[in-house]
Design a protein around this motif. Sequence first.
Motif, PDB file in Angstrom:
ATOM      1  N   SER A 242      12.197  51.468  36.295  1.00  0.00           N
ATOM      2  CA  SER A 242      13.211  50.891  35.411  1.00  0.00           C
ATOM      3  C   SER A 242      13.638  49.494  35.854  1.00  0.00           C
ATOM      4  O   SER A 242      14.107  48.689  35.042  1.00  0.00           O
ATOM      5  CB  SER A 242      14.430  51.812  35.342  1.00  0.00           C
ATOM      6  OG  SER A 242      14.973  52.019  36.638  1.00  0.00           O
ATOM      7  N   ASN A 243      13.461  49.188  37.145  1.00  0.00           N
ATOM      8  CA  ASN A 243      13.829  47.860  37.661  1.00  0.00           C
ATOM      9  C   ASN A 243      12.595  47.014  37.989  1.00  0.00           C
ATOM     10  O   ASN A 243      12.668  46.091  38.804  1.00  0.00           O
ATOM     11  CB  ASN A 243      14.707  47.996  38.905  1.00  0.00           C
ATOM     12  CG  ASN A 243      13.997  48.699  40.056  1.00  0.00           C
ATOM     13  OD1 ASN A 243      12.947  49.322  39.861  1.00  0.00           O
ATOM     14  ND2 ASN A 243      14.563  48.604  41.248  1.00  0.00           N
ATOM     15  N   PHE A 244      11.467  47.321  37.349  1.00  0.00           N
ATOM     16  CA  PHE A 244      10.250  46.558  37.600  1.00  0.00           C
ATOM     17  C   PHE A 244      10.502  45.083  37.298  1.00  0.00           C
ATOM     18  O   PHE A 244      11.082  44.735  36.269  1.00  0.00           O
ATOM     19  CB  PHE A 244       9.101  47.081  36.737  1.00  0.00           C
ATOM     20  CG  PHE A 244       7.771  46.447  37.042  1.00  0.00           C
ATOM     21  CD1 PHE A 244       7.012  46.870  38.114  1.00  0.00           C
ATOM     22  CD2 PHE A 244       7.283  45.416  36.250  1.00  0.00           C
ATOM     23  CE1 PHE A 244       5.784  46.291  38.400  1.00  0.00           C
ATOM     24  CE2 PHE A 244       6.062  44.818  36.531  1.00  0.00           C
ATOM     25  CZ  PHE A 244       5.312  45.258  37.610  1.00  0.00           C
ATOM     26  N   PRO A 245      10.078  44.168  38.187  1.00  0.00           N
ATOM     27  CA  PRO A 245      10.426  42.757  38.037  1.00  0.00           C
ATOM     28  C   PRO A 245       9.895  42.130  36.750  1.00  0.00           C
ATOM     29  O   PRO A 245       8.770  42.412  36.329  1.00  0.00           O
ATOM     30  CB  PRO A 245       9.773  42.097  39.254  1.00  0.00           C
ATOM     31  CG  PRO A 245       9.584  43.188  40.238  1.00  0.00           C
ATOM     32  CD  PRO A 245       9.341  44.422  39.438  1.00  0.00           C
ATOM     33  N   SER A 246      10.727  41.300  36.144  1.00  0.00           N
ATOM     34  CA  SER A 246      10.301  40.467  35.028  1.00  0.00           C
ATOM     35  C   SER A 246      10.004  39.086  35.589  1.00  0.00           C
ATOM     36  O   SER A 246      10.916  38.321  35.900  1.00  0.00           O
ATOM     37  CB  SER A 246      11.389  40.381  33.954  1.00  0.00           C
ATOM     38  OG  SER A 246      10.951  39.582  32.865  1.00  0.00           O
TER      39      SER A 246
END
Length: 371
Positions: A242-246
């Motif tokens: 859910s917090n995978f880097p953009s």
Amino acid sequence: MVSNEPSETLGVASDALTVQNCVPLSATSVLASGDDGAGSVATNTFDDKLDTRWSGPGKGAWIDYDLGSVKSISGAAIAWHQGNTRASNFTLSVSSDGMSYTQVYSGKSSGTTTAAETYAFTARSARRLRITVNGNTVNDWASIAEARVCGASSTGSGSGVVWRGDFETGDRSQWSKTQMVSADRLQVIASPTRQGSYAIKATVRQGDNPINSSGNRNELVRMTNEKEGDEFFYRWNTMFASNFPSAKTWQLFTQWHHSGDSGSPPVEFYVNGETIYLRVQGSTVVWSTPLVRGQWQDFIFHVKWSANSSVGFVELYHNGQLVLPKRNVATLYSGQTNYLKVGLYRNSSIAQEGVVYHDGWIQGRSLQDVQ
């Protein structure tokens, strides 16, 4: 109702339907939203005669096959009336109770053949399959000569299964080796999983560089050794945390690397910004889709491995739908072989921790093998 659908026959033999890449399941009954009132009824679609048909009026006309009990369904084989002169737009949906339906496929017939075409999706447990037709390139009629529901291969795990890397051993032993800075970066876990009891969690932090090369990575390696002329199907599941880097730069999660040491791999799945890409030969993007976090993504990838762009091809199913029909492209570098790398490999400029989950890896020689 008087049909405006052309009535001429197709000049084809009235013999048993031949299907490709499909294990036909017997339907106990069939229903339709309507017909032409002139004998083109639903039951004609499983009478083993290509010169009879079901014709339903109007966009949204549907035909629905009941298997009598819940079974594993993985596709449909459809022979379209006048399928060599027009293309039909359609969807496939499945249901266990005949009331609630889930769409599992959306597509278009080729418009080039009256023979049965098989449309595959990730196997689902269901009792009914519904074909909904939204017109064709000539008129708004639905018209099907024959149709079959496709089930799982009768050989079970598939005689053409080449390799499994689904982590059901509870460890990484199905894979050839790892490239990781520590064991916690490629961790076999019991949750979350897409199937079975185990998956793997790949974590990358800035500075992770286990092979003293460019970028940061923690990856599993399988020496699949694809060579000129090989043809395989691969299935796997990936979920981005859910917090995978953009980040507006590359983050590879699956790649087929060439046997040479340097340069971009010939086939790679990666994220850039908020988009997932499939790229070949280091420069040609052949498919993309928005990045979704916190949900499993299902992939079935069909490849003919060749350095010749007129021989090699790629074909991709994503979340049960054919999203990339066969496209000819070079999938090898001349004189080299490929091997598989899975996990996370990214630009070293990314500071935020990245987490990707993988599950269900299988390599086979047919679509049924990997389903």
